[in-house]
Design an enzyme around this catalytic site. Structure first.
Site, PDB file in Angstrom:
ATOM      1  N   GLY A   1      46.152  21.778   7.563  1.00 48.94           N
ATOM      2  CA  GLY A   1      44.808  21.085   7.218  1.00 48.94           C
ATOM      3  C   GLY A   1      44.050  21.170   8.433  1.00 48.94           C
TER       4      GLY A   1
ATOM      5  N   GLN B   1      37.660  18.697  14.874  1.00 49.69           N
ATOM      6  CA  GLN B   1      38.420  19.471  15.360  1.00 49.69           C
ATOM      7  C   GLN B   1      37.802  20.945  15.801  1.00 49.69           C
ATOM      8  OE1 GLN B   1      41.842  18.993  12.413  1.00 49.69           O
ATOM      9  NE2 GLN B   1      43.022  19.549  14.122  1.00 49.69           N
TER      10      GLN B   1
ATOM     11  N   CYS C   1      49.689  18.613  15.211  1.00 48.89           N
ATOM     12  CA  CYS C   1      48.515  18.845  14.681  1.00 48.89           C
ATOM     13  C   CYS C   1      47.924  19.764  15.642  1.00 48.89           C
ATOM     14  CB  CYS C   1      47.838  17.285  15.366  1.00 48.89           C
ATOM     15  SG  CYS C   1      46.022  17.427  15.155  1.00 48.89           S
ATOM     16  N   LEU C   2      46.945  20.597  15.228  1.00 48.65           N
ATOM     17  CA  LEU C   2      46.439  21.754  15.973  1.00 48.65           C
ATOM     18  C   LEU C   2      45.513  21.287  17.121  1.00 48.65           C
ATOM     19  CD1 LEU C   2      45.118  23.868  12.910  1.00 48.65           C
ATOM     20  CD2 LEU C   2      47.098  24.271  14.254  1.00 48.65           C
TER      21      LEU C   2
ATOM     22  N   HIS D   1      46.350  12.704   7.198  1.00 50.67           N
ATOM     23  CA  HIS D   1      46.160  12.914   8.420  1.00 50.67           C
ATOM     24  C   HIS D   1      44.574  13.392   8.788  1.00 50.67           C
ATOM     25  CE1 HIS D   1      47.743  15.491  12.132  1.00 50.67           C
ATOM     26  NE2 HIS D   1      46.482  16.011  11.957  1.00 50.67           N
ATOM     27  N   GLU D   2      44.235  14.475   7.802  1.00 52.14           N
ATOM     28  CA  GLU D   2      42.791  14.947   7.999  1.00 52.14           C
ATOM     29  C   GLU D   2      41.755  13.847   7.764  1.00 52.14           C
ATOM     30  OE1 GLU D   2      42.747  17.867   9.455  1.00 52.14           O
ATOM     31  OE2 GLU D   2      44.802  18.172   8.958  1.00 52.14           O
TER      32      GLU D   2
ATOM     33  N   HIS E   1      41.262  11.791  11.014  1.00 49.07           N
ATOM     34  CA  HIS E   1      40.337  12.861  12.091  1.00 49.07           C
ATOM     35  C   HIS E   1      38.969  12.380  12.012  1.00 49.07           C
ATOM     36  CE1 HIS E   1      42.735  15.426  14.392  1.00 49.07           C
ATOM     37  NE2 HIS E   1      43.412  15.965  13.295  1.00 49.07           N
TER      38      HIS E   1
END
Length: 200
Positions: free
Chosen positions: A46, A51, A88-89, A130-131, A134
């Site tokens: 995701g 991000q 996480c990226l 999670h997203e 963000h």
């Protein structure tokens, strides 16, 4: 379409609350297209707009079956619990054990402004939570008191590699850590089914 730079945890943009999308125009469409390409290139599950440096409530999620575009997403319902490794990226190389609901129902808009509802379980439910966090300026590391070591991650890969009859390097190419817990659970379930069939 283009690849966008993924911000890392030290960037201020990741710690700010995003504004709702109010204009569903070509700029939004370009952002969504770029986010899809960036997520695919990064082999993630995701990606949220902050991000890539954009403070708007926009998310893309790869369910493994389709790429979901979620504009102004909000959680309607959730149930159950799962506990597993999460990464996480924007926090590269770090993985933590995080509790999330096992099932989540969302309401969101598509790229044209139409509202819809979508449900997800296990990895997809984890990704939804999670997203969306963000979008409110939060990172998964706020939820864990234990960041996994590379050795602990390697142990899980070795366990899964044994079930699939693969080497760990082969498996790492195909299964990013974000999907590891989910795929390991499936692999164990298949192994139990095969073992049960062989016993008959």
């Amino acid at each position: 379409m283009a690849l966008r730079k993924i911000m890392t945890e030290k960037e201020p943009v990741l710690h700010k609350k995003c504004r709702p999308v109010t204009e569903f125009n070509s700029r939004l469409h370009q952002l969504l297209d770029d986010m899809r390409d960036t997520l695919e290139e990064a082999n993630g599950a995701g990606l949220a707009a902050p991000q890539v440096g954009i403070l708007r409530r926009v998310v893309v999620v790869d369910t493994g079956e389709e790429m979901l575009e979620l504009v102004n997403p909000e959680i309607l319902e959730q149930s159950g619990e799962q506990d597993g490794p999460e990464g996480c990226l924007s926090v590269p190389g770090k993985w933590g054990l995080v509790k999330r609901p096992n099932w989540v129902k969302l309401r969101a808009q598509d790229r044209f402004g139409n509202w819809f509802e979508v449900e997800g379980e296990e990895l997809t439910a984890r990704c939804f939570c999670h997203e969306i966090e963000h979008l409110d300026g939060h990172l998964f590391v706020e939820h864990t008191d234990h960041l996994m070591t590379e050795e602990e991650l390697e142990e899980k890969y070795q366990e899964m590699a044994a079930l699939y009859g693969m080497t760990v390097p082969q498996l790492r190419e195909q299964v990013p850590p974000a999907r590891l817990q989910h795929d390991l659970k499936l692999a164990k379930a298949r192994a139990v089914v095969v073992d049960s069939a062989l016993r008959k």
